[in-house]
Design a protein around this motif. Structure first.
Motif, short mmCIF file in Angstrom:
data_model
loop_
_atom_site.label_atom_id
_atom_site.label_comp_id
_atom_site.label_asym_id
_atom_site.label_seq_id
_atom_site.Cartn_x
_atom_site.Cartn_y
_atom_site.Cartn_z
N GLY A 165 0.79 -1.23 0.00
CA GLY A 165 0.00 0.00 0.00
C GLY A 165 0.82 1.27 0.00
N ILE A 166 2.13 1.20 0.30
CA ILE A 166 2.98 2.40 0.30
C ILE A 166 3.54 2.62 -1.11
N GLN A 167 3.40 3.83 -1.61
CA GLN A 167 4.01 4.22 -2.88
C GLN A 167 5.31 4.95 -2.52
N PHE A 168 6.41 4.24 -2.49
CA PHE A 168 7.66 4.81 -2.00
C PHE A 168 8.30 5.69 -3.06
N LYS A 169 8.63 6.90 -2.67
CA LYS A 169 9.28 7.84 -3.59
C LYS A 169 10.79 7.66 -3.49
N ASP A 170 11.37 7.09 -4.53
CA ASP A 170 12.80 6.78 -4.55
C ASP A 170 13.56 7.93 -5.20
N ILE A 180 16.57 15.83 8.80
CA ILE A 180 15.87 14.74 9.49
C ILE A 180 16.36 13.39 8.96
N ASP A 181 16.68 12.50 9.88
CA ASP A 181 17.13 11.12 9.66
C ASP A 181 16.20 10.40 8.68
N ALA A 182 16.65 9.79 7.64
CA ALA A 182 18.03 9.70 7.18
C ALA A 182 18.20 10.41 5.82
N ARG A 183 17.19 10.31 4.95
CA ARG A 183 17.38 10.92 3.62
C ARG A 183 17.41 12.43 3.69
N GLY A 184 16.82 13.00 4.75
CA GLY A 184 16.88 14.45 4.93
C GLY A 184 18.30 14.94 5.10
N ASP A 242 13.76 18.02 5.03
CA ASP A 242 13.63 16.56 4.89
C ASP A 242 13.36 16.26 3.42
N ASP A 243 13.48 14.99 3.05
CA ASP A 243 13.26 14.65 1.64
C ASP A 243 11.78 14.72 1.29
N LEU A 244 10.91 14.36 2.25
CA LEU A 244 9.51 14.17 1.88
C LEU A 244 8.59 14.51 3.05
N LEU A 245 7.54 15.26 2.77
CA LEU A 245 6.50 15.56 3.76
C LEU A 245 5.30 14.68 3.45
N ALA A 246 4.97 13.79 4.40
CA ALA A 246 3.81 12.90 4.21
C ALA A 246 2.72 13.36 5.20
N THR A 247 2.55 12.67 6.32
CA THR A 247 1.53 13.11 7.28
C THR A 247 1.99 14.30 8.11
N GLY A 248 3.30 14.57 8.11
CA GLY A 248 3.82 15.72 8.85
C GLY A 248 4.25 15.41 10.28
N GLY A 249 4.02 14.17 10.72
CA GLY A 249 4.37 13.83 12.11
C GLY A 249 5.85 13.98 12.41
N THR A 250 6.68 13.51 11.49
CA THR A 250 8.13 13.57 11.71
C THR A 250 8.60 15.02 11.75
N ALA A 251 8.16 15.81 10.79
CA ALA A 251 8.60 17.20 10.73
C ALA A 251 8.09 17.98 11.95
N GLU A 277 6.29 16.68 -1.54
CA GLU A 277 5.15 16.78 -0.61
C GLU A 277 4.01 15.90 -1.12
N LEU A 278 3.53 15.01 -0.27
CA LEU A 278 2.34 14.20 -0.60
C LEU A 278 1.13 14.98 -0.10
N LYS A 279 0.61 15.83 -0.97
CA LYS A 279 -0.41 16.82 -0.57
C LYS A 279 -1.65 16.17 0.03
P1 AMP Z 1 5.52 11.74 7.84
O1 AMP Z 1 5.98 11.79 9.28
O2 AMP Z 1 4.30 10.91 7.65
O3 AMP Z 1 5.39 13.11 7.23
O4 AMP Z 1 6.64 10.94 7.03
C1 AMP Z 1 7.78 11.60 6.59
C2 AMP Z 1 9.01 10.73 6.68
O5 AMP Z 1 8.78 9.40 6.24
C3 AMP Z 1 10.10 11.30 5.82
O6 AMP Z 1 11.31 11.29 6.57
C4 AMP Z 1 10.17 10.41 4.60
O7 AMP Z 1 11.50 10.11 4.27
C5 AMP Z 1 9.41 9.14 4.99
N1 AMP Z 1 8.33 8.80 4.03
C6 AMP Z 1 6.99 8.81 4.30
N2 AMP Z 1 6.28 8.41 3.24
C7 AMP Z 1 7.17 8.15 2.25
C8 AMP Z 1 7.06 7.73 0.87
N3 AMP Z 1 5.87 7.50 0.29
N4 AMP Z 1 8.20 7.59 0.16
C9 AMP Z 1 9.40 7.83 0.72
N5 AMP Z 1 9.58 8.24 2.00
C10 AMP Z 1 8.48 8.40 2.76
#
Ligand code: AMP
Length: 178
Positions: free
Chosen positions: A25-30, A63-67, A126-135, A157-159
């Motif tokens: 179910g995860i669409q990983f952004k490489d 932010i760990d690690a790709r950030g 960071d590399d990617l903003l998803a739900t925003g919890g990490t940031a 950003e996964l809007k």
């Molecule tokens: P979030 O806390 O949900 O915003 O998730 C952000 C963190 O999870 C970032 O550090 C991303 O590297 C990683 N991440 C979340 N979703 C993906 C995705 N679809 N592809 C790649 N990395 C992701």
């Protein structure tokens, strides 16, 4: 290497989506194809930092690690320090920790207690903003040290996950939106 700055569309084309990684179910952004292209990598750093002059930012927090990859390159370009926010248990000195919720369970990030001076001007990357919890957890750590966040920058950003709602009081810059 050409010196022309890449467009956002070119950067987007270098990001590969891997379905069902690391979980169904995860669409990983490489981002590795982008990193491997000198012009696209440098262009992404230019775009992430273009709103700031060298010397106008004291530290780039990654932010760990790709950030770390983007934050470290941005720090060099801005003549700023680099500060890591790491997953719990990785930093060797005294830390502040911050818990945050994941879809299932929770996670913890940490920062060294002396990583930022009070009042210092910080760019968070960071590399990617998803739900925003990490940031959002990283923002809390930076603020615990009394530093000021000028902007949060993300390559992607996964809007549809509305992560920016968790960072509503911070200017956000994202390059590629899905
Ligand atoms: P979030 O806390 O949900 O915003 O998730 C952000 C963190 O999870 C970032 O550090 C991303 O590297 C990683 N991440 C979340 N979703 C993906 C995705 N679809 N592809 C790649 N990395 C992701």
């Amino acid at each position: 290497m050409s010196s022309t700055r890449p467009t956002v569309a070119e950067i987007e084309r270098a990001i590969r989506t891997i379905p069902d990684f690391p979980n169904p179910g995860i669409q990983f952004k490489d981002i590795t194809p982008l990193l491997a292209d000198a012009r696209l990598f440098a262009g992404a750093i230019d775009l992430l930092t273009e709103r700031f002059e060298p010397g106008s930012v004291d530290a780039v927090v990654g932010i760990d690690a790709r950030g770390f990859i983007f934050a470290a390159a941005a720090a060099v370009r801005l003549r700023a320090g680099f500060v890591p926010v790491r997953k719990k248990g990785k930093l060797p000195y005294l830390t502040h920790e911050q818990d945050y919720a994941l879809e299932y369970g929770h996670a913890t990030v940490a920062i060294h207690v002396d990583a930022l001076k009070p009042g210092s001007r910080v760019l968070l990357i960071d590399d990617l903003l998803a739900t925003g919890g990490t940031a959002a957890a990283a923002v809390q750590l930076v603020r615990k040290l009394g530093a000021q966040i000028l902007e949060a920058g993300f390559l992607i950003e996964l809007k549809f996950l509305h992560g920016r709602d968790q960072l509503s009081d911070i200017p956000i810059r994202s390059l590629v939106e899905y």
